[in-house]
Design a protein around this motif. Structure first.
Motif, PDB file in Angstrom:
ATOM      1  N   ALA B  25      -5.707   1.405  11.838  1.00  0.00           N
ATOM      2  CA  ALA B  25      -6.386   0.138  11.576  1.00  0.00           C
ATOM      3  C   ALA B  25      -5.663  -0.638  10.483  1.00  0.00           C
ATOM      4  O   ALA B  25      -5.407  -1.843  10.619  1.00  0.00           O
ATOM      5  CB  ALA B  25      -7.841   0.391  11.188  1.00  0.00           C
ATOM      6  N   VAL B  26      -5.325   0.048   9.401  1.00  0.00           N
ATOM      7  CA  VAL B  26      -4.635  -0.622   8.300  1.00  0.00           C
ATOM      8  C   VAL B  26      -3.279  -1.160   8.779  1.00  0.00           C
ATOM      9  O   VAL B  26      -2.911  -2.316   8.518  1.00  0.00           O
ATOM     10  CB  VAL B  26      -4.449   0.352   7.109  1.00  0.00           C
ATOM     11  N   ALA B  27      -2.567  -0.324   9.515  1.00  0.00           N
ATOM     12  CA  ALA B  27      -1.260  -0.750  10.028  1.00  0.00           C
ATOM     13  C   ALA B  27      -1.411  -1.904  11.015  1.00  0.00           C
ATOM     14  O   ALA B  27      -0.605  -2.842  11.033  1.00  0.00           O
ATOM     15  CB  ALA B  27      -0.567   0.438  10.711  1.00  0.00           C
ATOM     16  N   GLY B  28      -2.448  -1.836  11.831  1.00  0.00           N
ATOM     17  CA  GLY B  28      -2.676  -2.885  12.822  1.00  0.00           C
ATOM     18  C   GLY B  28      -2.975  -4.231  12.170  1.00  0.00           C
ATOM     19  O   GLY B  28      -2.458  -5.270  12.598  1.00  0.00           O
ATOM     20  N   ILE B  29      -3.782  -4.210  11.142  1.00  0.00           N
ATOM     21  CA  ILE B  29      -4.107  -5.454  10.421  1.00  0.00           C
ATOM     22  C   ILE B  29      -2.836  -6.028   9.788  1.00  0.00           C
ATOM     23  O   ILE B  29      -2.549  -7.226   9.908  1.00  0.00           O
ATOM     24  CB  ILE B  29      -5.176  -5.174   9.339  1.00  0.00           C
ATOM     25  N   ALA B  30      -2.089  -5.160   9.148  1.00  0.00           N
ATOM     26  CA  ALA B  30      -0.846  -5.607   8.489  1.00  0.00           C
ATOM     27  C   ALA B  30       0.114  -6.205   9.513  1.00  0.00           C
ATOM     28  O   ALA B  30       0.685  -7.284   9.307  1.00  0.00           O
ATOM     29  CB  ALA B  30      -0.195  -4.434   7.761  1.00  0.00           C
ATOM     30  N   GLU B  31       0.284  -5.525  10.604  1.00  0.00           N
ATOM     31  CA  GLU B  31       1.216  -5.978  11.636  1.00  0.00           C
ATOM     32  C   GLU B  31       0.764  -7.306  12.251  1.00  0.00           C
ATOM     33  O   GLU B  31       1.569  -8.207  12.507  1.00  0.00           O
ATOM     34  CB  GLU B  31       1.329  -4.898  12.723  1.00  0.00           C
ATOM     35  N   HIS B  32      -0.551  -7.409  12.472  1.00  0.00           N
ATOM     36  CA  HIS B  32      -1.067  -8.636  13.095  1.00  0.00           C
ATOM     37  C   HIS B  32      -0.835  -9.845  12.184  1.00  0.00           C
ATOM     38  O   HIS B  32      -0.326 -10.879  12.628  1.00  0.00           O
ATOM     39  CB  HIS B  32      -2.556  -8.495  13.421  1.00  0.00           C
ATOM     40  N   ILE B  33      -1.205  -9.703  10.945  1.00  0.00           N
ATOM     41  CA  ILE B  33      -1.050 -10.847  10.021  1.00  0.00           C
ATOM     42  C   ILE B  33       0.428 -11.168   9.828  1.00  0.00           C
ATOM     43  O   ILE B  33       0.837 -12.329   9.834  1.00  0.00           O
ATOM     44  CB  ILE B  33      -1.745 -10.546   8.674  1.00  0.00           C
ATOM     45  N   ARG B  34       1.238 -10.145   9.723  1.00  0.00           N
ATOM     46  CA  ARG B  34       2.692 -10.352   9.543  1.00  0.00           C
ATOM     47  C   ARG B  34       3.290 -11.092  10.748  1.00  0.00           C
ATOM     48  O   ARG B  34       4.192 -11.906  10.609  1.00  0.00           O
ATOM     49  CB  ARG B  34       3.355  -8.978   9.381  1.00  0.00           C
ATOM     50  N   ARG B  68       2.049  -6.455   2.235  1.00  0.00           N
ATOM     51  CA  ARG B  68       2.702  -7.103   1.093  1.00  0.00           C
ATOM     52  C   ARG B  68       3.956  -6.368   0.651  1.00  0.00           C
ATOM     53  O   ARG B  68       4.931  -7.004   0.206  1.00  0.00           O
ATOM     54  CB  ARG B  68       1.711  -7.178  -0.063  1.00  0.00           C
ATOM     55  N   GLY B  69       3.948  -5.070   0.827  1.00  0.00           N
ATOM     56  CA  GLY B  69       5.033  -4.249   0.320  1.00  0.00           C
ATOM     57  C   GLY B  69       6.404  -4.679   0.799  1.00  0.00           C
ATOM     58  O   GLY B  69       7.354  -4.739   0.018  1.00  0.00           O
ATOM     59  N   ASP B  70       6.521  -5.009   2.065  1.00  0.00           N
ATOM     60  CA  ASP B  70       7.843  -5.361   2.587  1.00  0.00           C
ATOM     61  C   ASP B  70       7.877  -6.789   3.130  1.00  0.00           C
ATOM     62  O   ASP B  70       8.635  -7.119   4.027  1.00  0.00           O
ATOM     63  CB  ASP B  70       8.269  -4.371   3.683  1.00  0.00           C
ATOM     64  N   ASP B  71       7.047  -7.640   2.571  1.00  0.00           N
ATOM     65  CA  ASP B  71       6.987  -9.019   3.051  1.00  0.00           C
ATOM     66  C   ASP B  71       7.828  -9.919   2.160  1.00  0.00           C
ATOM     67  O   ASP B  71       7.529 -10.094   0.980  1.00  0.00           O
ATOM     68  CB  ASP B  71       5.523  -9.507   3.053  1.00  0.00           C
ATOM     69  N   PRO B  72       8.885 -10.515   2.692  1.00  0.00           N
ATOM     70  CA  PRO B  72       9.693 -11.428   1.882  1.00  0.00           C
ATOM     71  C   PRO B  72       8.881 -12.595   1.343  1.00  0.00           C
ATOM     72  O   PRO B  72       9.208 -13.137   0.279  1.00  0.00           O
ATOM     73  CB  PRO B  72      10.790 -11.902   2.842  1.00  0.00           C
TER      74      PRO B  72
END
Lengths: 948, 79
Positions: B25-34, B68-72
């Motif tokens: 779920a956490v990965a999915g949210i991150a991926e979707h927003i990214r 956020r960790g790997d977001d330019p």
């Protein structure tokens, strides 16, 4: 009748059946069993005289003109009703047959006025042709037949007339209305020479006729004739093209005199429509040359200034200068653009290219954002590609049809006719819709189950249907095991089997009795080939994408994918929604649905276009408007869309537009968005340019230029010139070259070219080395993504809730005679059917509020209020009201909210909490809009003359 | 963009992924927003999180922080 005579076999050709060989006039011919002798003869090029037969209709056998002789048989049987048999020996031309046919023609002509030279069908009349073909030289019975000259001509329909005196009572119109259109509006009244075609009402306009034109198309004489032909005469040339209205994408011949359209005639060769049409495509084309067309570029400094007509050069220079100024002042991302689902693939591709390569960002979006963006997300997640699975023809092999959140008889009428034909032939029907749409019960069509759910509960409903499938052992285990990701399936099956997803547990949410849901689920799962067709009632919700995945889950679980008759099929709204999406109009992906962060894809585009491209997703339309309201987004190029009318929460949209420093609108008319524009590029109608549209079945069809662009440039040329003014080089001499570039850059279009389209008529993507002639049915042996992916689809209620202030739910939609924001259809006679948006309200809700039919009522939500007239209707369920958004003066989207789909920001048009009460005044917004509208559309005529 | 709107959107995304196992779920949210939010929207969200993240669903917040960790875009905001 039509000017360009497409081959008419007299009766439908049979596609399958054992081969049957017979001899006709000494020539041997082999045709499928079930073919008529008439059609078999025509395959040899032998046209047997006929009047009541045409190959869009089953044989009727009434005119007795198509008589033939068959060895070993007595008499002269009608060739239209006689099926071929092995070894049959037929003669179509003998002295005896000639005498018989002349005799028949004598009888017809004795009852027909001989005013051929002044008849509107002169030169385009099958009766005239047949009189010639049989050698009629004399009429022994005189001219005293019952010619019905005293019967008044019915001119009530705005587009065609009905003249009984010209009628030969062949019943082709009656049968076309029944068999082709499926409306059953016509009949034959009376007997013998007193027989007349009759409508169920006082006249055509007052009847159930939907003005599709099938009767006019079928009529062999001038009885049913286009008013445009009566006024202008018969056409002299024709151009094969594609309709610019809905996502069915009907093929038409524009029949012309010089550069004037005389009529649009549906083409039998068109695979999307097979010779059928609707009131919009067939008749509502007059907007193309309407006096309101803007044909000169215009600019102005402020939206309160008058427009000033300028040269194209000045318009491009000004627009480019403004956009570069804005980027210099506010940053590269402060501008963006919107491509059009009403424009061609090529034009759409160029706009997104201009934005990505010229603006230097990915702030490109398309109106699919507000209609089918959840389809793209949901189907790509489940199957691997963002498109419907079937061709339209597939419905003819469906045993069970489930229509969810769609109203095809209004929004996709030509496909609806095909669907209704299959339903009359025995397919079962499930309708999932809050309203009692026409398909629930109309002439010879009745849904087995209508599940009238409460708006906003789609996901609860699809979960309940799937729950029955899973818990009652109705899974197609072999399909799931072979074709789908098993781990995902098991997770989904455990979720869906939970009691909280059962029809009993969800019926309070959905309002639909559990036993009906169970019965419908069993029918879908066990009734044979089951197909889902859906529309914006699925997508325009806060859970639109979830619902699309829910339908995909259901189809996979029951094995209803990958063959004829099944599938998950979005019915697209505008003509080129599919194409606009395919062409890379979304801010996160290039053409062919490849994410902008994909390095290999981006490298390919950068290499060809010669510029670096952003790897970051851009802003979607609602994001652009949000940013504009906050003062961070300052320039917008809008090609062929009218977001100030079509997008939700109008005040928010117009606030955003008003905050921008340069809005460029490219359109046929000064639409609502143009009120907020600073630059106007005059657009070109579909008749004025070359290109392609891609319809809801992924079918790419040619649009062909029938007349010169009224403003001098076609839309694709406008974008090129604007790009050049911005310093972006685009060199194309013809849209064919743009398609070549699309094909080079897009794997699913790799095999598409204008040459191929001219050869095949149309192709459905994917069209590439693996499928050189296209792909009618997708996912046949494997899903595009490999294994089908089940997704857990938890129901989440919308944040839009009813309460004491706003106790009703508003849902919005479309009607047959009008199209989208109405800028086209409202400049035609279609307004006679729908002159204003009305509010449909259930009698119970109306009575509670003292509202009677026709009352002016105020429709209020937390976003705003408008006034419109009420239509009390039992099509609605209590607690739900409905209106259309076709008329700008109504402003229906003043009321809708900014809530949207979680995945795509597709607006939640289908759920708005509202109150309704009687009123005696227009709303403040409506009053202000009318006052400011005129002010914001003024054109300085003095400058116009100077510009000339 | 307004924090309220971004928070509403992020919470909706979290509602969809909530039914998945926690890590997915956490990965999915991150991926979707990214994948779907423009950098300016992501930067505005990070700013809102830095300001306390009012209204943000805890699951959505974890997704945002994961991204956020790997977001330019995050690095651009910090620089």
């Amino acid at each position: 009748m039509s000017l360009v005579r497409e081959t008419d076999y007299g009766t439908p050709l049979r596609e399958s059946g054992a081969p049957v060989t017979l001899v006709i006039d000494g020539a041997s011919v082999t045709v499928p069993q079930g073919t008529s002798v008439m059609a078999a003869a025509m395959t040899l090029g032998t046209q047997i005289p006929k009047l009541c037969a045409t190959d869009s209709l089953e044989a009727f056998g009434s005119c007795r003109l198509c008589l033939v002789e068959i060895e070993g048989r007595r008499g002269a049987p009608a060739s239209c009703t006689t099926p071929v048999e092995n070894g049959m020996v037929v003669r179509t031309q003998t002295t005896r047959l000639a005498d018989l046919r002349r005799g028949v023609m004598e009888l017809y002509i004795s009852d027909h006025p001989l005013d051929c030279l002044t008849c509107s069908a002169n030169g385009d009349c099958e009766l005239q042709d047949m009189a010639g073909a049989v050698g009629l030289r004399d009429v022994r019975y005189g001219q005293d037949g019952a010619q019905h000259r005293t019967v008044a001509k019915d001119e009530s329909n705005p587009y065609f007339t009905f003249d009984s005196s010209k009628c030969i009572v062949c019943s082709r119109c009656v049968r076309a209305c029944e068999d082709v259109q499926g409306t059953f509006a016509l009949t034959i009244d009376g007997r013998g020479l007193g027989s007349l075609v009759a409508t169920g009402g006082p006249d055509f306009l007052g009847s159930e006729c939907v003005s599709c034109g099938a009767c006019v198309q079928a009529c062999p004489t001038a009885t049913l004739n286009e008013k445009s032909v009566i006024e202008m005469g018969t056409p002299t040339k024709s151009v094969l093209t594609t309709c610019a209205y809905c996502g069915v994408g009907c093929s038409f011949r524009a029949e012309m005199q010089g550069d004037k359209v005389v009529r649009m005639v549906p083409s039998k060769e068109g695979k999307a429509n097979e010779g059928h049409s609707c009131v919009k495509g067939r008749f509502a084309w007059g907007y193309a040359t309407h006096k309101d067309r803007i044909t000169k570029p215009m600019i102005r400094a402020k939206t309160t200034d008058e427009w000033r007509e300028v040269s194209w050069e000045e318009a491009f220079a000004h627009a480019a200068s403004e956009f570069r100024r804005i980027q210099g002042a506010y940053g590269r991302d402060a501008i963006g653009g919107i491509t059009s689902s009403r424009c061609t693939n090529e034009e759409t591709f160029l706009v997104q290219k201009l934005i990505r390569a010229g603006f230097g960002n990915n702030n490109v979006d398309t109106c699919a954002r507000v209609c089918h963006s959840p389809t793209g997300y949901g189907l790509k997640t489940a199957f691997g590609t963002s498109a419907g699975t079937q061709d339209f023809e597939s419905v003819e092999r469906s045993d069970v049809i489930m229509v969810i959140g769609a109203n095809p008889t209004d929004a996709h009428p030509v496909f609806a006719s095909r669907m209704k034909k299959r339903l009359r032939d025995g397919a079962r029907l499930i309708v999932v819709d809050p309203r009692r749409i026409d398909l629930v019960r109309s002439a010879h069509v009745e849904a087995d189950y209508h599940l009238p759910l409460k708006p906003g509960t789609n996901v609860a409903m699809i979960n309940a249907l799937a729950h029955v499938v899973v818990t009652e052992g109705l899974i197609d285990e072999a399909f799931v095991r072979e074709r789908c990701d098993l781990e995902d399936f098991q997770v989904w099956a455990r979720f869906i089997a939970q009691e909280r997803n059962s029809p009993e547990a969800t019926q309070e949410l959905t309002g639909v009795p559990a036993q009906d849901v169970r019965a419908a689920a069993r029918l879908y799962a066990t009734g044979g080939n089951a197909a889902i067709y859906y529309g914006l009632g699925v997508t325009e919700h806060s859970q639109g994408s979830t619902m699309v995945m829910g339908m995909a889950n259901l189809a996979m679980a029951t094995g209803n994918l990958g063959r004829d008759g099944v599938g998950v099929n979005p019915l697209r709204g505008q003509n080129n929604v599919q194409g606009a999406c395919d062409m890379g109009s979304f801010p996160h992906e290039f053409s062919g649905y490849r994410h902008v962060s994909d390095d290999a894809t981006r490298d390919m585009f950068e290499s060809l276009w010669g510029v670096p491209l952003s790897s970051e997703p851009g802003l979607r339309i609602p994001n652009m408007l949000d940013q504009a309201v906050e003062g961070r987004f300052k320039g917008l190029y809008v090609q062929g869309e009218d977001i100030a009318q079509s997008d939700p929460d109008t005040k928010h949209v117009t606030n955003g537009l008003a905050n921008m420093e340069c809005v460029i609108v490219q359109d046929l008319f000064l639409n609502e968005t143009a009120k907020y524009a600073h630059v106007f590029f005059p657009g070109s109608s579909f008749l004025e340019k070359d290109g392609t549209f891609t319809n809801a079945e992924r079918r790419i069809s040619r649009v062909r230029k029938a007349m010169a662009p009224l403003a001098g440039l076609a839309d694709w040329e406008v974008t090129i010139r604007f790009a050049e003014a911005l310093g972006v080089r685009m060199h194309y001499d013809h849209p064919a070259q743009i398609m070549d570039e699309i094909a080079y850059l897009t794997p699913t279009f790799a095999g598409v070219s204008y040459r191929k389209l001219d050869e095949l008529g149309s192709v459905q993507w994917p069209c590439n080395a693996q499928a050189p002639e296209g792909t009618p049915i997708m996912h046949v042996d494997r899903f595009v993504r490999g294994k089908g992916k089940f997704m857990v689809t938890e129901f989440v209620a919308s944040d839009e809730r009813t309460g004491p202030r706003f106790p009703l739910i508003l849902t919005t939609g479309r009607i047959l005679s009008q199209y989208n924001v109405g800028v086209q259809t409202q400049r035609t006679s279609n307004n006679v059917w729908h002159g204003e948006d009305v509010l449909e309200i259930h009698p119970f809700d109306a009575e509670q509020r003292g509202v009677r039919e026709g009352d002016l009522v105020s429709l209020q939500s937390r976003s705003g209020d408008v006034s419109l007239h009420a239509h009390v209707s039992e099509r609605m369920q209590p607690g739900v009201v409905y209106t259309t958004f076709h008329h700008a003066r109504t402003g229906a989207n003043v009321v809708t909210t900014d809530y949207s789909d979680w995945a795509t920001n597709c607006p939640e048009y289908k759920v708005t909490a509202v109150q309704v009460q009687k009123t005696n005044r227009w709303s403040d917004w409506q009053e202000q809009d009318r006052a400011s509208g005129d002010l914001m559309r003024r054109i300085s005529r003095g400058a116009a003359n100077a510009a000339e | 963009m307004s924090a309220a709107k971004l928070v509403h959107m992020a919470n909706q995304i979290a509602d969809f992924f909530r039914s998945q196992p926690d890590e997915a779920a956490v990965a999915g949210i991150a991926e979707h927003i990214r994948s779907f939010w423009a950098p300016v929207m992501r930067r505005d969200m990070y700013a809102h999180v830095d300001a306390g993240g009012q209204g943000l669903d805890p699951l959505a917040r974890r997704g945002v922080e994961r991204m956020r960790g790997d977001d330019p875009a995050a690095r651009a905001a910090e620089s």
